[in-house]
Design a protein around this motif. Structure first.
Motif, mmCIF file in Angstrom:
data_model
loop_
_atom_site.group_PDB
_atom_site.id
_atom_site.type_symbol
_atom_site.label_atom_id
_atom_site.label_comp_id
_atom_site.label_asym_id
_atom_site.label_seq_id
_atom_site.Cartn_x
_atom_site.Cartn_y
_atom_site.Cartn_z
ATOM 1 N N GLU A 23 1.083 -1.292 -6.920
ATOM 2 C CA GLU A 23 1.962 -1.771 -5.737
ATOM 3 C C GLU A 23 0.296 -2.790 -5.785
ATOM 4 O O GLU A 23 -0.958 -2.950 -5.540
ATOM 5 N N SER A 48 0.683 2.322 0.131
ATOM 6 C CA SER A 48 1.998 2.333 1.041
ATOM 7 C C SER A 48 3.124 3.169 1.090
ATOM 8 O O SER A 48 3.238 4.293 2.290
ATOM 9 N N ASN A 49 3.294 2.752 -0.496
ATOM 10 C CA ASN A 49 4.543 3.879 -1.394
ATOM 11 C C ASN A 49 6.197 3.954 -0.048
ATOM 12 O O ASN A 49 6.228 4.550 0.168
ATOM 13 N N PRO A 50 5.913 2.677 0.706
ATOM 14 C CA PRO A 50 7.627 2.938 1.200
ATOM 15 C C PRO A 50 9.387 2.942 0.495
ATOM 16 O O PRO A 50 9.231 3.011 -0.454
ATOM 17 N N GLU A 51 9.556 3.949 1.562
ATOM 18 C CA GLU A 51 10.994 4.400 0.878
ATOM 19 C C GLU A 51 11.737 2.830 1.533
ATOM 20 O O GLU A 51 12.250 3.094 2.958
ATOM 21 N N VAL A 54 8.563 -3.177 -0.452
ATOM 22 C CA VAL A 54 7.101 -2.514 -1.189
ATOM 23 C C VAL A 54 6.510 -3.989 -1.884
ATOM 24 O O VAL A 54 7.639 -5.025 -2.659
ATOM 25 N N ARG A 72 10.289 -5.698 -3.725
ATOM 26 C CA ARG A 72 11.438 -5.613 -4.232
ATOM 27 C C ARG A 72 11.613 -3.700 -2.844
ATOM 28 O O ARG A 72 10.849 -3.208 -2.677
ATOM 29 N N THR A 74 12.484 -0.168 -2.662
ATOM 30 C CA THR A 74 12.587 1.006 -3.678
ATOM 31 C C THR A 74 13.440 1.882 -3.419
ATOM 32 O O THR A 74 13.693 2.737 -3.971
#
Ligand SMILES: Cc1cc2nc3c(=O)[nH]c(=O)nc-3n(C[C@H](O)[C@H](O)[C@H](O)COP(=O)(O)OP(=O)(O)OC[C@H]3O[C@@H](n4cnc5c(N)ncnc54)[C@H](O)[C@@H]3O)c2cc1C
Ligand SMILES: [Zn+2]
Lengths: 97, 415
Positions: A23, A48-51, A54, A72, A74
């Motif tokens: 990231e 931040s690892n969003p669903e 990202v 992109r 996720t």
């Protein structure tokens, strides 16, 4: 399969030809002592690892060798945007302990 | 009704029509003393130990889909405890020891098969690393030895015999107590036992928000309304960070897909679980005869729960390199789970910045084997409000303190 057109050499490459750099983060601080402990913790370990969308770094490893940024999703792996790094700035990750 | 020999016989003769419902399907009450978010193995085990070990029976497990529908029902079922660092070895060996008696304790056959877990060694560097790990394990009091290539070949007759194999096998590192367990049975066994102790297991019930009061969580929002809670344990794997974000704090985890696949069934040809970190795959044969194959995790972040062709190709190529005869088998099924990866590949267990909210997540690619320990330790934190001694090294604060339990270096592959 993820296929992205490199913004530098304009060639389409698939995910195995694009080295994944994680990231995206803001540029390293020029003076590391300026960052507090919590800021370092955030920078090193928190993403931040969003669903959803990202921003990540990829390198055109099998091609021109330049790094670029990709936005992109996720959840669907859809490529939303591609640009060289300065064009897609990101904030410093938040931290908790 | 107990799963006794007599009951099995009776039910078998009458077409299995007389078994009672294994757990109730209750409507949620207005509030519970403790709410556990996530009905995977870790959440269900937590509820069981809260009720059984701590006498706290006013407990609900809230599961977004169906119990065991997350990674607990998607994993390749390998269990073992050959971890390097003493903190991890203590945690995973506690888990394996509990698993060894769990079928009897829960009155549910979890189909534990301690057939031996074998780590292939292909070059001198890997041999050095394996010796280093074997020494650590001896200090930790956990079984594990290095065998030479002749012994490895005796144990695995199907292994690539070519003298010029790309990855020659110069030895192996078996943990004989390692093996496999039926994954669904772990979820169902814990669920049935927890239900009997009075725990409400509520499926199709996603936590959509948290109600906070004075810095503590006091209720959860679900689509049907709100449920009050005195305290909370979150064991929602990759979605744990979504729940903690509702409480206002982030977690140091990223989500990735890990895939597995199964071949058509064939006669018995593989006695052990075999892993080859160098080629990037692992495989074992089920009692039905199918080969269960797993391997590398996709590096980029994903919540897709769907497979990707490049990884399938790499994993299949690695298995065929190890066992050339398997190239004639067809794949029957393939699937993916979203794994919760921490920077040091160790779980996050215990207290959080919210005083009455406790965590058990970050088991990543290897948390099926950790379910009994994860359940015991989270139950301890929820019941007492304090960290269990065995979980001290695994607290969330270790990242700020830079006191990592760096099992990434110790294991290096998904399993
Ligand atoms: C392909 C694959 C192979 C693996 N192989 C192995 C192996 O061989 N050995 C091993 O030890 N481990 C293995 N693992 C890892 C292991 O499966 C996991 O670490 C373990 O199952 C995690 O259990 P859990 O209970 O924490 O999570 P899960 O079983 O994923 O349970 C979490 C639950 O939380 C629910 N949930 C999420 N959000 C919410 C919400 N907002 N409200 C309510 N509920 C919610 C989900 O629906 C889910 O059911 C593998 C994983 C995968 C994907
Ligand atoms: Zn390029």
């Amino acid at each position: 399969m993820i296929v992205i057109r490199c913004p530098h050499c304009q060639v389409e490459r698939h995910e195995d030809e694009l080295f994944y750099g994680g990231e995206a983060l803001p540029p390293r601080p020029s003076d590391p002592l300026q960052l507090s402990d919590p800021e370092w913790t955030g920078r090193l370990f928190f993403r931040s690892n969003p669903e959803g969308a990202v921003i990540e770094d990829r390198c055109c490893a099998a091609g021109c060798g330049h790094w670029f940024r990709v936005r992109r999703c996720t959840a669907s792996h859809a490529i939303l945007d591609v640009a060289p790094p300065p064009a897609m700035p990101v904030p410093l990750p938040e931290f908790s302990s | 009704m107990r799963h006794s020999f007599l009951n099995l016989l009776r039910q078998g003769l009458s077409g299995h029509r007389g078994w009672p419902q294994a757990w109730r399907n209750p409507e949620p009450r207005r509030s519970y003393e403790a709410v556990i978010v996530g009905g995977g193995g870790h959440g269900l085990a937590t509820a069981y130990y809260l009720a059984g070990e701590h006498g706290l029976t006013d407990v609900a497990v809230l599961e977004r889909g169906w119990i065991g529908g997350g990674n607990t029902g998607r994993n390749t079922t390998n269990v073992r405890s050959d971890y390097m660092y003493p903190e991890s070895a203590a945690l995973y060996d506690l888990s394996l020891r509990v698993y060894e008696g769990l079928g009897r304790e829960l009155d549910f056959n979890i189909m534990l098969s301690q057939r031996g877990w074998l780590f292939l060694i292909h070059d001198l560097h890997q041999m050095e690393t394996a010796r280093h790990k074997a020494n650590w394990m001896q200090c930790n009091g956990i079984d594990g030895v290095i065998v030479d290539s002749a012994e490895a070949r005796r144990m695995l007759p199907a292994l690539n015999p070519a003298a010029d194999a790309r990855y020659p096998v110069i030895g192996a590192f078996p943990q004989r107590r390692g093996g496999t367990i039926r994954h669904d049975a772990v979820a169902w066994g814990y669920a049935r036992a927890a239900d009997r102790l009075g725990v409400d297991i509520i499926q199709n019930c996603a936590v959509e928000g948290l109600v906070m009061n004075g810095g503590c969580v006091t209720a959860v929002q679900i689509s049907r309304g709100t449920i009050g809670c005195g305290r909370m344990g979150v064991a929602a794997a990759a979605w744990t960070a979504r729940v903690t974000a509702m409480a206002g704090f982030p977690l140091p985890m990223t989500s990735h897909i890990l895939q597995a696949m199964v071949t058509e069934p064939v006669r018995r040809c593989l006695d052990h679980v075999v892993i080859s970190p160098a080629t990037g795959a692992y495989v074992n044969q089920t009692r039905k005869g199918e080969l269960v194959i797993g391997g590398i995790m996709d590096l980029y972040q994903s919540f897709s729960q769907r497979g990707t062709y490049p990884s399938i190709e790499k994993v299949v190529a690695a298995v065929v390199e190890m066992f050339p005869a398997f190239s004639s088998l067809k794949l029957m099924r393939h699937w993916a789970g979203v794994v919760d990866i921490t920077p040091d590949r160790s779980p996050i267990i215990g207290p959080s910045p919210v005083p009455n909210l406790h965590l058990n997540c970050g088991c990543g690619t290897g948390g099926f084997k950790a379910i009994p320990a994860g359940g015991l330790l989270l139950a301890h934190a929820v019941a007492t409000g304090r960290q269990h001694a065995l979980a001290e090294a695994f607290g969330l604060e270790r990242f700020r303190l830079n006191a990592l339990v760096d099992e990434a270096a110790a294991s290096g592959i998904a399993h």
